[in-house]
Design a protein around this motif. Structure first.
Motif, short mmCIF file in Angstrom:
data_model
loop_
_atom_site.label_atom_id
_atom_site.label_comp_id
_atom_site.label_asym_id
_atom_site.label_seq_id
_atom_site.Cartn_x
_atom_site.Cartn_y
_atom_site.Cartn_z
N PHE A 160 0.82 -1.20 0.00
CA PHE A 160 0.00 0.00 0.00
C PHE A 160 0.86 1.26 0.00
O PHE A 160 1.69 1.46 0.90
N ASP A 161 0.64 2.13 -1.00
CA ASP A 161 1.30 3.43 -1.00
C ASP A 161 0.39 4.44 -0.28
O ASP A 161 -0.66 4.07 0.26
N ASP A 162 0.80 5.69 -0.27
CA ASP A 162 0.05 6.70 0.48
C ASP A 162 -1.38 6.85 -0.02
O ASP A 162 -2.32 6.99 0.78
N ASP A 163 -1.57 6.83 -1.35
CA ASP A 163 -2.93 6.94 -1.89
C ASP A 163 -3.78 5.74 -1.48
O ASP A 163 -4.96 5.90 -1.14
N ASP A 164 -3.20 4.54 -1.52
CA ASP A 164 -3.93 3.35 -1.09
C ASP A 164 -4.39 3.48 0.35
O ASP A 164 -5.55 3.17 0.69
N LYS A 165 -3.50 3.93 1.22
CA LYS A 165 -3.83 4.06 2.64
C LYS A 165 -4.98 5.05 2.85
O LYS A 165 -5.89 4.81 3.65
N THR A 166 -4.92 6.16 2.10
CA THR A 166 -5.99 7.15 2.21
C THR A 166 -7.33 6.57 1.77
O THR A 166 -8.37 6.79 2.43
N HIS A 167 -7.33 5.82 0.68
CA HIS A 167 -8.56 5.19 0.20
C HIS A 167 -9.09 4.18 1.21
O HIS A 167 -10.31 4.06 1.41
N ILE A 168 -8.20 3.43 1.84
CA ILE A 168 -8.61 2.42 2.83
C ILE A 168 -9.27 3.11 4.02
O ILE A 168 -10.31 2.65 4.52
N VAL A 169 -8.67 4.20 4.49
CA VAL A 169 -9.25 4.93 5.63
C VAL A 169 -10.64 5.44 5.27
O VAL A 169 -11.60 5.29 6.05
N ASP A 170 -10.79 6.02 4.10
CA ASP A 170 -12.09 6.54 3.67
C ASP A 170 -13.12 5.42 3.61
O ASP A 170 -14.26 5.58 4.08
N GLN A 171 -12.73 4.27 3.05
CA GLN A 171 -13.68 3.17 2.90
C GLN A 171 -14.05 2.55 4.24
O GLN A 171 -15.20 2.19 4.45
N MET A 172 -13.10 2.42 5.15
CA MET A 172 -13.44 1.81 6.45
C MET A 172 -14.44 2.68 7.20
O MET A 172 -15.32 2.16 7.89
N ARG A 173 -14.33 3.99 7.04
CA ARG A 173 -15.29 4.89 7.70
C ARG A 173 -16.65 4.84 7.02
O ARG A 173 -17.68 4.83 7.69
N ARG A 174 -16.67 4.83 5.67
CA ARG A 174 -17.95 4.76 4.96
C ARG A 174 -18.67 3.46 5.28
O ARG A 174 -19.89 3.46 5.51
N MET A 175 -17.93 2.36 5.31
CA MET A 175 -18.56 1.08 5.59
C MET A 175 -19.06 1.01 7.03
O MET A 175 -20.10 0.42 7.31
#
Length: 307
Positions: A27-42
């Protein structure tokens, strides 16, 4: 055969996480940001709260609160749909469900319950939350890099937590200091992809979620939360290398974490989970760190004494 888990019926706090296959750094920085966003949305969709988290290059941790179950109106259910799928999808649901209710016929009401039920069955369940989150991360990552196949080395790990400020703050500290232990940063607030850094940067939602771990102080203000939690976070830098290994063993192997009474009650309540293993586990209890919490683990962590 899949391992049984310790899961409450309804509300509960859990430390959950998962690691990439072969422990490879992906995971690069963009991946990590997307993961954080998705864990909160879910979490918003599923009726849960992410109290804190840490997303690293090959794994992630979440302190997750499964909120109490309650009946949802059509509008409340549509609001959860909006959190995950966007406002247009939510508005489509509102319009469709209102039409079913105006119709009032048996077929229309049956269809309404089918559509609501399909959504509700995905809510309030720890396993479904983690399954869908990991599937989303896999699809997103595989599409980005043009790969196929599994991204994860195993099923997610989970630990049932006592609903207490001592236990939850101990686990939160372990999660928020992940990057500190890895030598990436000197202070947790300097690692962008953890809950404390997000709260420290001023995001109100993150501040409220982290403040909620202090169950003995409902409605605690962020200034008081940061003062109370800060000393725990920065004490981690004083832990010896051996102590860090022992701490990792406790938090990664534990099935439940809390006071001694909580551990013994949990063992009695979930005896079939412990006894379903090749080597049946006993209620392993030991002290950890400054808070004198106790843990119940399926395997004895190395170098830790049994009390």
């Amino acid at each position: 055969m899949r391992k049984l888990r310790l899961k409450n019926d309804g509300e509960g706090f859990y430390h959950v996480g998962s690691r990439c296959v072969d422990r490879t750094f992906r995971f690069d920085d963009d991946d990590k940001t997307h993961i954080v966003d998705q864990m909160r949305r879910m979490a918003a969709f599923c009726g849960m709260e992410v109290n804190t988290y840490s997303v690293m290059t090959n794994h992630f941790h979440i302190l997750l609160h499964v909120l109490p179950e309650r009946e949802l109106t059509d509008d409340e259910l549509a609001s959860r749909v909006a959190a995950l799928y966007g406002q247009q999808k939510a508005e489509d649901c509102r319009v469709t469900w209102a039409a079913y209710r105006r119709n009032g016929g048996k077929a229309a009401l049956s269809r309404l319950e089918e559509e609501r039920g399909a959504l509700l069955r995905r809510m309030g369940d720890l396993s479904i939350y983690m399954k869908e989150l990991k599937q989303w991360i896999s699809r997103d990552y595989n599409k980005k890099v043009g790969r196929v196949g599994t991204l994860w080395e195993d099923r997610f790990w989970s630990c049932l937590l006592e609903d207490s400020a001592e236990t939850l703050s101990s686990v939160a500290r372990y999660i928020d200091c992940n990057a500190v232990r890895a030598g990436i940063v000197e202070r947790p607030e300097d690692y962008k992809w953890c809950g404390y850094a997000e709260a420290h940067a001023g995001r109100e939602a993150a501040q409220k979620a982290l403040a909620a771990i202090f169950r003995d102080s409902p409605g605690i203000a962020w200034a008081e939360t940061e003062e109370r939690y800060g000393w725990l976070l920065h004490a981690v830098s004083d832990t010896s290398a051996g102590g860090k290994s022992e701490q990792d063993a406790v938090f990664r192997r534990a099935l439940a974490l809390g006071s001694r009474g909580f551990i013994l009650e949990t063992y009695a309540r979930f005896r079939e989970v412990f006894n379903a293993r090749k080597r049946p586990a006993k209620p392993f209890v030991t002290d950890i760190g400054e808070t004198a919490d106790a843990i119940c683990a399926s395997h004895k962590p190395r170098r830790l004494g049994v009390g």
